[in-house]
Design a protein around this motif. Structure first.
Motif, short mmCIF file in Angstrom:
data_model
loop_
_atom_site.label_atom_id
_atom_site.label_comp_id
_atom_site.label_asym_id
_atom_site.label_seq_id
_atom_site.Cartn_x
_atom_site.Cartn_y
_atom_site.Cartn_z
N GLY A 271 -51.14 99.69 -18.24
CA GLY A 271 -51.22 100.08 -19.66
C GLY A 271 -51.58 98.96 -20.60
O GLY A 271 -51.76 99.19 -21.81
N VAL A 272 -51.71 97.74 -20.10
CA VAL A 272 -52.11 96.59 -20.92
C VAL A 272 -53.00 95.69 -20.07
O VAL A 272 -52.96 95.74 -18.84
CB VAL A 272 -50.89 95.77 -21.41
CG1 VAL A 272 -49.98 96.62 -22.29
CG2 VAL A 272 -50.11 95.20 -20.23
N LYS B 295 -45.17 98.85 -15.77
CA LYS B 295 -45.64 99.51 -17.00
C LYS B 295 -44.59 99.42 -18.11
O LYS B 295 -44.91 99.12 -19.26
CB LYS B 295 -45.97 100.97 -16.69
CG LYS B 295 -46.60 101.72 -17.85
CD LYS B 295 -47.00 103.13 -17.41
CE LYS B 295 -47.67 103.88 -18.56
NZ LYS B 295 -48.08 105.25 -18.13
N GLU B 296 -43.33 99.67 -17.77
CA GLU B 296 -42.25 99.59 -18.74
C GLU B 296 -42.08 98.17 -19.25
O GLU B 296 -41.90 97.93 -20.46
CB GLU B 296 -40.94 100.06 -18.09
CG GLU B 296 -39.73 100.03 -18.99
CD GLU B 296 -39.79 101.05 -20.12
OE1 GLU B 296 -39.07 100.86 -21.12
OE2 GLU B 296 -40.56 102.03 -20.01
N SER C 234 -44.90 97.16 -21.65
CA SER C 234 -44.93 97.90 -22.92
C SER C 234 -44.08 97.24 -24.00
O SER C 234 -44.23 97.57 -25.18
CB SER C 234 -44.45 99.34 -22.69
OG SER C 234 -43.06 99.37 -22.39
N LYS C 235 -43.20 96.33 -23.60
CA LYS C 235 -42.31 95.70 -24.58
C LYS C 235 -43.01 94.55 -25.28
O LYS C 235 -43.65 93.71 -24.64
CB LYS C 235 -41.03 95.22 -23.88
CG LYS C 235 -40.22 96.38 -23.32
CD LYS C 235 -38.92 95.93 -22.68
CE LYS C 235 -38.14 97.13 -22.15
NZ LYS C 235 -36.87 96.75 -21.50
N LYS C 236 -42.89 94.50 -26.58
CA LYS C 236 -43.56 93.50 -27.41
C LYS C 236 -43.21 92.09 -26.95
O LYS C 236 -42.06 91.77 -26.73
CB LYS C 236 -43.18 93.70 -28.87
CG LYS C 236 -43.92 92.77 -29.83
CD LYS C 236 -43.50 93.03 -31.26
CE LYS C 236 -44.23 92.08 -32.21
NZ LYS C 236 -43.83 92.30 -33.63
#
Length: 360
Positions: free
Chosen positions: A137-138, A102-103, A106-108
């Protein structure tokens, strides 16, 4: 982002975690490296890689549905709802790995691609893919068999082994059944119905190599158990050829082929070389065998096997003992080259003074 890399991992075999809900040790858990996995993803999204676009490619068997029980039973019949319940149990049991994904996502500029293997065949179900997307989350890019990009062919590898080959035209069985189920290959039925019973007494039976030395050791040290198991194995193959069940479809000629091709640690080098005969492909990356490998033919054809993040036991004198190598393939895009280059690497982890000993 102009600078980019790709990370290819496979065969992590996440189960319900080391410790079960009742506090007991899960002796069937194979993945103990949630913290190191988090460090691995953090390293490639920070420091010198801070400005890179990073794609994580999970090349099959990330999740281990075959070795996770459902209400106390190990299954060979996977409906979509049963599979979803098992997936939720794995997510709850592996919080470090899930939070790391998840982390990372989350990074572009980062993305995740998931190639389905034979132990996580349940990820073919739409509801499981949607739930996994919610957890991460994506949206995750799912590939049912092959992921091809920039001359690199990424595939788990089970399709080149008779025992674990899926039918790409029939992922699900529906005829004469109340609800659709996964069309599991023979190898999955064999693992649950036969190997899992052996693992009750010898939990590491499928983690020992080379297999010929295991057989030799077993004959001298576990003679009657070995003989009994051999007879049971022959009976299992014979009876499987005559089972009439809409939940499994294995004609006699396929059973024979599986028996003749059987290998605990198959070598997929020949299969990789056949793929490389296609002029569009310069690199093949497999997993599945649990043995990391590199082969080169000519000056521009390469084969990588990413190995596994689970523990193996070697009976070879040169590498005697337990082996755990967190191997992966790094794909780099040099500025002065039109072709990406792969490197087989081992993640050592950040330096630490002490850590818990894995006991299972």
């Amino acid at each position: 982002m102009d600078k980019k890399i790709k990370l290819i991992v496979s065969d992590m075999h996440l189960g319900k975690g080391r410790i079960l809900e009742d506090g007991s040790v899960n002796k069937l858990e194979e993945f103990f490296f949630g913290e190191k996995f988090a460090e691995f993803l953090d390293y490639y999204t920070s420091g010198q890689y801070r400005d890179y676009s990073v794609e994580l490619i999970i090349n099959g068997d990330f999740l281990n549905f075959l070795q996770v029980d459902y209400r106390g039973h190990f299954l060979t019949v996977f409906t979509e709802q049963v599979s979803l319940d098992i997936l939720k149990g794995i997510v709850e049991g592996q919080p470090e790995a899930m939070e790391a994904l998840k982390e990372f996502a989350s990074k572009k500029g980062n993305s995740i691609t998931y190639v389905v293997g034979n132990h996580d065949q349940a990820m073919l179900w739409p509801k499981l893919r949607s739930y996994f997307n919610e957890v991460i989350g994506v949206p995750v890019r799912f590939k049912s068999i092959v992921y091809f990009f920039d001359g690199i062919h990424v595939e788990h590898g089970h399709m080149y082994e008779a025992a674990n080959r899926l039918n790409p035209k029939k992922f699900f069985l529906k005829k004469d059944l109340p609800v659709p189920i996964l069309n599991l290959p023979f190898g999955s039925h064999f693992f649950v119905d036969f190997v899992m019973k052996i693992k009750e007494k010898h939990p590491h039976i499928d983690k020992i190599r080379p297999f010929r030395l295991l057989i030799r050791w077993a004959i001298f040290n576990e003679f009657w158990f070995t003989m009994k198991t051999t007879v049971s194995l022959l009976i299992y193959f014979l009876t499987s050829a005559f089972v009439k069940d809409p939940r499994r479809q294995f004609p006699f000629n396929k059973i024979v082929k599986v028996f003749l091709e059987s290998a605990i640690f198959p070598d997929l080098s020949d299969s990789a070389r056949r793929i490389l005969a296609d002029e569009r492909v310069h690199t093949v990356v497999f997993g599945h065998t649990h043995v990391y490998q590199y082969r080169q033919w000519g000056s521009d054809q390469e084969y990588f096997n990413t190995g596994t993040w689970t523990e193996l036991t070697s009976l070879d004198v040169s590498s005697l003992g337990k082996i755990t190598k967190l191997t992966y393939v790094l794909v780099e895009y040099p500025e002065k080259s039109n072709r990406p280059f792969c490197r087989l690497k081992e993640w050592k982890g950040y330096h630490r003074i002490e850590e818990d000993v894995v006991i299972a």
